[in-house]
Design a protein around this motif. Structure first.
Motif, PDB file in Angstrom:
ATOM      1  N   PRO A   1       0.805  -1.223   0.000  1.00  0.00           N
ATOM      2  CA  PRO A   1       0.000   0.000   0.000  1.00  0.00           C
ATOM      3  C   PRO A   1       0.843   1.281   0.000  1.00  0.00           C
ATOM      4  O   PRO A   1       0.412   2.319  -0.483  1.00  0.00           O
ATOM      5  CB  PRO A   1      -0.828  -0.108   1.288  1.00  0.00           C
ATOM      6  CG  PRO A   1      -0.918  -1.576   1.538  1.00  0.00           C
ATOM      7  CD  PRO A   1       0.400  -2.140   1.095  1.00  0.00           C
TER       8      PRO A   1
ATOM      9  N   GLU B   1       5.563  -7.998  -0.466  1.00  0.00           N
ATOM     10  CA  GLU B   1       4.898  -9.263  -0.821  1.00  0.00           C
ATOM     11  C   GLU B   1       5.485  -9.933  -2.073  1.00  0.00           C
ATOM     12  O   GLU B   1       5.691 -11.147  -2.077  1.00  0.00           O
ATOM     13  CB  GLU B   1       3.379  -9.079  -1.028  1.00  0.00           C
ATOM     14  CG  GLU B   1       2.622  -8.385   0.090  1.00  0.00           C
ATOM     15  CD  GLU B   1       2.455  -6.896  -0.139  1.00  0.00           C
ATOM     16  OE1 GLU B   1       1.308  -6.435  -0.260  1.00  0.00           O
ATOM     17  OE2 GLU B   1       3.484  -6.184  -0.211  1.00  0.00           O
TER      18      GLU B   1
ATOM     19  N   GLU C   1       0.291 -15.130   3.949  1.00  0.00           N
ATOM     20  CA  GLU C   1      -1.025 -15.076   4.624  1.00  0.00           C
ATOM     21  C   GLU C   1      -0.997 -14.105   5.811  1.00  0.00           C
ATOM     22  O   GLU C   1      -1.967 -13.402   6.070  1.00  0.00           O
ATOM     23  CB  GLU C   1      -1.449 -16.468   5.108  1.00  0.00           C
ATOM     24  CG  GLU C   1      -1.926 -17.410   3.994  1.00  0.00           C
ATOM     25  CD  GLU C   1      -0.806 -17.840   3.039  1.00  0.00           C
ATOM     26  OE1 GLU C   1      -1.108 -18.061   1.846  1.00  0.00           O
ATOM     27  OE2 GLU C   1       0.362 -17.951   3.478  1.00  0.00           O
TER      28      GLU C   1
ATOM     29  N   LEU D   1      -1.320 -10.404   4.612  1.00  0.00           N
ATOM     30  CA  LEU D   1      -2.550  -9.897   3.976  1.00  0.00           C
ATOM     31  C   LEU D   1      -3.401  -8.972   4.856  1.00  0.00           C
ATOM     32  O   LEU D   1      -3.803  -7.903   4.409  1.00  0.00           O
ATOM     33  CB  LEU D   1      -3.369 -11.061   3.415  1.00  0.00           C
ATOM     34  CG  LEU D   1      -2.662 -11.834   2.282  1.00  0.00           C
ATOM     35  CD1 LEU D   1      -3.493 -13.015   1.816  1.00  0.00           C
ATOM     36  CD2 LEU D   1      -2.328 -10.922   1.103  1.00  0.00           C
ATOM     37  N   PRO D   2      -3.689  -9.341   6.127  1.00  0.00           N
ATOM     38  CA  PRO D   2      -4.487  -8.411   6.944  1.00  0.00           C
ATOM     39  C   PRO D   2      -3.750  -7.093   7.207  1.00  0.00           C
ATOM     40  O   PRO D   2      -4.388  -6.039   7.345  1.00  0.00           O
ATOM     41  CB  PRO D   2      -4.726  -9.173   8.254  1.00  0.00           C
ATOM     42  CG  PRO D   2      -3.844 -10.372   8.225  1.00  0.00           C
ATOM     43  CD  PRO D   2      -3.444 -10.630   6.814  1.00  0.00           C
TER      44      PRO D   2
ATOM     45  N   VAL E   1      -1.690  -5.662   5.064  1.00  0.00           N
ATOM     46  CA  VAL E   1      -1.831  -4.943   3.793  1.00  0.00           C
ATOM     47  C   VAL E   1      -3.203  -4.258   3.746  1.00  0.00           C
ATOM     48  O   VAL E   1      -3.317  -3.087   3.360  1.00  0.00           O
ATOM     49  CB  VAL E   1      -1.646  -5.907   2.590  1.00  0.00           C
ATOM     50  CG1 VAL E   1      -2.069  -5.262   1.278  1.00  0.00           C
ATOM     51  CG2 VAL E   1      -0.182  -6.357   2.503  1.00  0.00           C
ATOM     52  N   GLN E   2      -4.240  -4.989   4.149  1.00  0.00           N
ATOM     53  CA  GLN E   2      -5.596  -4.413   4.154  1.00  0.00           C
ATOM     54  C   GLN E   2      -5.661  -3.165   5.033  1.00  0.00           C
ATOM     55  O   GLN E   2      -6.255  -2.156   4.667  1.00  0.00           O
ATOM     56  CB  GLN E   2      -6.633  -5.456   4.641  1.00  0.00           C
ATOM     57  CG  GLN E   2      -6.973  -6.524   3.629  1.00  0.00           C
ATOM     58  CD  GLN E   2      -7.294  -5.958   2.245  1.00  0.00           C
ATOM     59  OE1 GLN E   2      -8.082  -5.043   2.079  1.00  0.00           O
ATOM     60  NE2 GLN E   2      -6.641  -6.502   1.215  1.00  0.00           N
ATOM     61  N   HIS E   3      -5.040  -3.251   6.211  1.00  0.00           N
ATOM     62  CA  HIS E   3      -5.040  -2.100   7.119  1.00  0.00           C
ATOM     63  C   HIS E   3      -4.356  -0.892   6.473  1.00  0.00           C
ATOM     64  O   HIS E   3      -4.900   0.221   6.487  1.00  0.00           O
ATOM     65  CB  HIS E   3      -4.343  -2.442   8.450  1.00  0.00           C
ATOM     66  CG  HIS E   3      -4.081  -1.218   9.284  1.00  0.00           C
ATOM     67  ND1 HIS E   3      -5.097  -0.541   9.933  1.00  0.00           N
ATOM     68  CD2 HIS E   3      -2.936  -0.514   9.516  1.00  0.00           C
ATOM     69  CE1 HIS E   3      -4.590   0.526  10.543  1.00  0.00           C
ATOM     70  NE2 HIS E   3      -3.277   0.558  10.312  1.00  0.00           N
TER      71      HIS E   3
ATOM     72  N   LYS F   1      -3.834  -0.261   3.380  1.00  0.00           N
ATOM     73  CA  LYS F   1      -4.572   0.263   2.212  1.00  0.00           C
ATOM     74  C   LYS F   1      -5.509   1.384   2.673  1.00  0.00           C
ATOM     75  O   LYS F   1      -5.640   2.413   2.022  1.00  0.00           O
ATOM     76  CB  LYS F   1      -5.401  -0.855   1.554  1.00  0.00           C
ATOM     77  CG  LYS F   1      -4.612  -1.646   0.525  1.00  0.00           C
ATOM     78  CD  LYS F   1      -5.502  -2.654  -0.188  1.00  0.00           C
ATOM     79  CE  LYS F   1      -4.704  -3.419  -1.247  1.00  0.00           C
ATOM     80  NZ  LYS F   1      -5.457  -4.546  -1.785  1.00  0.00           N
ATOM     81  N   LYS F   2      -6.137   1.147   3.835  1.00  0.00           N
ATOM     82  CA  LYS F   2      -7.047   2.173   4.395  1.00  0.00           C
ATOM     83  C   LYS F   2      -6.256   3.426   4.781  1.00  0.00           C
ATOM     84  O   LYS F   2      -6.689   4.551   4.541  1.00  0.00           O
ATOM     85  CB  LYS F   2      -7.784   1.616   5.619  1.00  0.00           C
ATOM     86  CG  LYS F   2      -8.918   0.665   5.261  1.00  0.00           C
ATOM     87  CD  LYS F   2      -9.687   0.252   6.509  1.00  0.00           C
ATOM     88  CE  LYS F   2      -9.620  -1.251   6.648  1.00  0.00           C
ATOM     89  NZ  LYS F   2      -9.707  -1.806   7.945  1.00  0.00           N
TER      90      LYS F   2
END
Length: 304
Positions: free
Chosen positions: A239, A250, A268, A271-272, A274-276, A278-279
């Motif tokens: 991100p 990654e 794995e 991934l969470p 990365v999601q954080h 991104k926000k």
């Protein structure tokens, strides 16, 4: 190009410092970092670069945060992974030289409050500007990583960099970092430089590579350096990775998986996180702090 001493590659994650310094003027707040800290601690990184550089300045000037409080908070959540900082030698984290006693005290307090690895550099590659910091880092029990500021010129030859690295090692450096802040180190040159340094440095001295992806060559630089025997590379989660930041974490983890260089990091687990982030990146973009332009590639970097 196969190096006989293949080994697991270690990664320093820069999402908490250089990634947002490079893309968003170091404006990520402690509040934006907090939800991801425990997850980052579980990944298995060599270190998390999270302090120093412009974070000190930015906390005080723009974020209304206490940089020392930030460091203590980071330390409270990062129990397994060393916190890494960037120190500008005799400049510390300011913009002029400070007296030796101030340098020593600052290093002592940084380590006391949670820093484990101190990467220290001088923009002029003058070892005299690193002496006091290096002594203090060693005295107070930090890992001392001295950096070679990489650039290109008739003076900056392979021999010049090797001689400098050996000088820094003799001063007490535990790690030597090739600090390619302008992404000028090209992949085949990286292979040659790393190969030479690994031959000339002591076996216990770790070699760490720091590059950016401004010109788009960063991933290839990392891969060639890995094949030449580098021990640690810097990457940033996607991100806030690539462009003016470090090559993304990654893709490198995926590339090395199942090879003799396997990082041992689970995609794995990333991934969470990365999601954080991104926000967080979206928040920084919405606030007008992160210009999407810095995420693109500009080969002009090599021509300027």
């Amino acid at each position: 190009m196969e190096n006989k001493t293949q080994k697991k590659i270690m990664i320093t994650e820069t999402i908490l410092r250089d990634a947002h310094q490079s893309q968003a003027a170091t404006r990520m707040s402690m509040e934006q970092m907090l939800p991801a800290l425990e997850m980052l601690d579980e990944v298995g990184y060599y270190s998390l670069e999270a302090w120093g550089g412009a974070t000190f300045d930015s906390c005080l000037r723009f974020l209304n945060e206490d940089p020392w409080e930030r460091l203590r908070t980071l330390k409270a959540h990062l129990k397994k992974t060393p916190i890494q900082m960037l120190l500008r030698g005799q400049n510390l984290l300011g913009y002029r030289h400070y007296a030796d006693d101030v340098v020593e005290k600052f290093v002592a307090k940084s380590i006391e409050n949670g820093v484990g690895v101190v990467r220290v550099f001088d923009a002029l590659n003058d070892p005299r500007n690193l002496e006091t910091s290096v002594k203090a880092i060693k005295k107070y029990g930090g890992v001392c990583e001295t950096a070679i500021s990489y650039t290109t010129s008739p003076v900056h030859t392979l021999d010049y960099f090797v001689k400098l690295a050996k000088t820094l090692e003799s001063m007490g450096a535990d790690n030597i970092c090739i600090k390619d802040m302008a992404n000028l180190l090209l992949p085949f040159d990286a292979y040659e430089l790393v190969s030479r340094l690994k031959k000339e440095l002591l076996p216990q001295t770790k070699l760490h590579l720091h590059t950016h992806n401004t010109a788009g060559t960063g991933d290839m630089v990392n891969l060639m350096a890995i094949q030449a025997g580098v021990d640690i590379v810097d990457t940033a989660l996607s991100p806030l990775g690539n462009g003016t930041s470090q090559p993304a974490t990654e893709p490198l983890v995926a590339t090395l998986k199942g090879t003799p260089y396997d990082t041992g990091i689970s995609i794995e687990k990333l991934l969470p996180i990365v999601q954080h982030f991104k926000k967080v990146a979206a928040e920084l973009e919405k606030a007008g702090i992160l210009n999407p332009k810095v995420r693109s590639i500009d080969i002009n970097t090599l021509l300027y």
